[in-house]
Design a protein around this motif. Structure first.
Motif, PDB file in Angstrom:
ATOM      1  N   THR A 111       0.523  -0.906  -0.351  1.00 32.47           N
ATOM      2  CA  THR A 111       0.057   0.388   0.201  1.00 32.47           C
ATOM      3  C   THR A 111       0.606   1.611  -0.075  1.00 32.47           C
ATOM      4  OG1 THR A 111      -0.110   0.585   2.154  1.00 32.47           O
ATOM      5  CG2 THR A 111      -2.314  -1.145   0.765  1.00 32.47           C
ATOM      6  N   VAL A 112       2.155   1.085   0.096  1.00 26.44           N
ATOM      7  CA  VAL A 112       3.001   2.444   0.245  1.00 26.44           C
ATOM      8  C   VAL A 112       4.417   2.314  -1.402  1.00 26.44           C
ATOM      9  CG1 VAL A 112       2.795   2.722   2.599  1.00 26.44           C
ATOM     10  CG2 VAL A 112       4.434   1.099   1.509  1.00 26.44           C
ATOM     11  N   CYS A 113       3.590   1.861  -1.973  1.00 27.81           N
ATOM     12  CA  CYS A 113       4.562   1.641  -3.097  1.00 27.81           C
ATOM     13  C   CYS A 113       3.801   1.997  -4.655  1.00 27.81           C
ATOM     14  CB  CYS A 113       4.679   0.237  -3.770  1.00 27.81           C
ATOM     15  SG  CYS A 113       5.794   0.208  -4.832  1.00 27.81           S
TER      16      CYS A 113
ATOM     17  N   ARG B 268       0.414   0.990  -9.674  1.00 32.26           N
ATOM     18  CA  ARG B 268       0.093   0.965 -10.915  1.00 32.26           C
ATOM     19  C   ARG B 268      -0.473  -0.259 -11.141  1.00 32.26           C
ATOM     20  NH1 ARG B 268       2.782  -1.443 -14.979  1.00 32.26           N
ATOM     21  NH2 ARG B 268       3.392  -0.628 -16.107  1.00 32.26           N
ATOM     22  N   ALA B 269       0.058  -1.636 -10.720  1.00 38.63           N
ATOM     23  CA  ALA B 269       0.389  -2.778 -10.820  1.00 38.63           C
ATOM     24  C   ALA B 269      -1.215  -3.342 -10.118  1.00 38.63           C
ATOM     25  CB  ALA B 269       1.759  -3.994 -10.150  1.00 38.63           C
ATOM     26  N   ALA B 270      -1.423  -2.938  -9.453  1.00 44.58           N
ATOM     27  CA  ALA B 270      -2.764  -3.330  -9.181  1.00 44.58           C
ATOM     28  C   ALA B 270      -3.782  -2.872 -10.023  1.00 44.58           C
ATOM     29  CB  ALA B 270      -3.041  -2.867  -7.877  1.00 44.58           C
ATOM     30  N   ASP B 271      -3.822  -1.817 -10.641  1.00 41.31           N
ATOM     31  CA  ASP B 271      -4.657  -1.472 -11.713  1.00 41.31           C
ATOM     32  C   ASP B 271      -4.522  -2.401 -12.668  1.00 41.31           C
ATOM     33  OD1 ASP B 271      -5.300   0.980 -10.088  1.00 41.31           O
ATOM     34  OD2 ASP B 271      -4.723   1.894 -11.663  1.00 41.31           O
ATOM     35  N   HIS B 272      -3.524  -3.053 -13.468  1.00 40.18           N
ATOM     36  CA  HIS B 272      -3.621  -3.838 -14.195  1.00 40.18           C
ATOM     37  C   HIS B 272      -4.413  -4.831 -13.959  1.00 40.18           C
ATOM     38  CE1 HIS B 272      -0.937  -1.330 -17.723  1.00 40.18           C
ATOM     39  NE2 HIS B 272      -0.568  -1.082 -16.215  1.00 40.18           N
TER      40      HIS B 272
ATOM     41  N   GLU C 141       0.104  -5.719   6.120  1.00 43.72           N
ATOM     42  CA  GLU C 141      -0.720  -5.887   6.918  1.00 43.72           C
ATOM     43  C   GLU C 141      -0.591  -7.424   7.519  1.00 43.72           C
ATOM     44  OE1 GLU C 141      -0.915  -3.833   4.303  1.00 43.72           O
ATOM     45  OE2 GLU C 141      -2.364  -2.469   4.745  1.00 43.72           O
ATOM     46  N   ASN C 142       0.043  -8.210   6.058  1.00 44.56           N
ATOM     47  CA  ASN C 142      -0.180  -9.624   6.581  1.00 44.56           C
ATOM     48  C   ASN C 142       1.597 -10.274   6.006  1.00 44.56           C
ATOM     49  OD1 ASN C 142      -3.126  -8.819   4.553  1.00 44.56           O
ATOM     50  ND2 ASN C 142      -3.244 -10.438   7.319  1.00 44.56           N
TER      51      ASN C 142
ATOM     52  N   GLU D 104       8.927 -10.313  -3.241  1.00 46.00           N
ATOM     53  CA  GLU D 104       8.913  -9.280  -4.155  1.00 46.00           C
ATOM     54  C   GLU D 104       8.042  -7.788  -4.631  1.00 46.00           C
ATOM     55  OE1 GLU D 104      11.533  -8.199  -7.743  1.00 46.00           O
ATOM     56  OE2 GLU D 104      11.831 -10.152  -7.921  1.00 46.00           O
ATOM     57  N   SER D 105       8.282  -7.048  -3.820  1.00 40.09           N
ATOM     58  CA  SER D 105       6.358  -6.629  -4.409  1.00 40.09           C
ATOM     59  C   SER D 105       6.303  -5.398  -4.974  1.00 40.09           C
ATOM     60  CB  SER D 105       5.354  -5.929  -2.560  1.00 40.09           C
ATOM     61  OG  SER D 105       6.136  -4.792  -2.091  1.00 40.09           O
TER      62      SER D 105
END
Length: 116
Positions: A33-35, A40-44, A67-68, A84-85
């Motif tokens: 959540t801080v990156c 951007r990757a989440a949107d894809h 968080e987990n 990696e995230s």
């Protein structure tokens, strides 16, 4: 977040997701959540999940890595892929058959991985 993406927060849910990869493809998306690259990757990833018409229908999951943290670490340990995230893993029969991180998480890349 897409309605088709299931958030994993407990080990039992991870176990179920891995087990279901025997019957259908399972995506595990590790999100920070801080990156900004994760955003951007989440949107894809969410767009792909919303538009996908593959058969069998993949299971789309997500782990919030901050968080987990314990669950995120367990995924690395169990599946043998260095953390990696953002990171996206594709599981089939309990094994990682494809993975990508950062700017390699695009709709086109996800589709190609699913079709291989």
């Amino acid at each position: 977040m897409s309605d088709r993406v299931v958030r994993l927060t407990e080990l039992a849910a991870l176990d179920e997701a891995i087990a279901s990869s025997a019957e259908r493809p399972v995506f595990v998306y590790k999100h920070s959540t801080v990156c900004p690259v994760s955003a951007r990757a989440a949107d894809h990833y969410y767009d792909f999940a919303d538009e996908d018409t593959s058969t069998p229908t993949p299971l789309f999951t997500q782990v919030m890595v901050i968080e987990n943290r314990d669950l995120s670490n367990e995924i690395e340990s169990r599946l043998g892929i260095r953390h990696e995230s953002p990171q996206l893993l594709l599981l089939r029969d309990g094994k990682v058959t494809w993975h990508a991180s950062h700017f390699s998480i695009t709709g086109k890349d996800i589709k190609n991985a699913l079709e291989d």
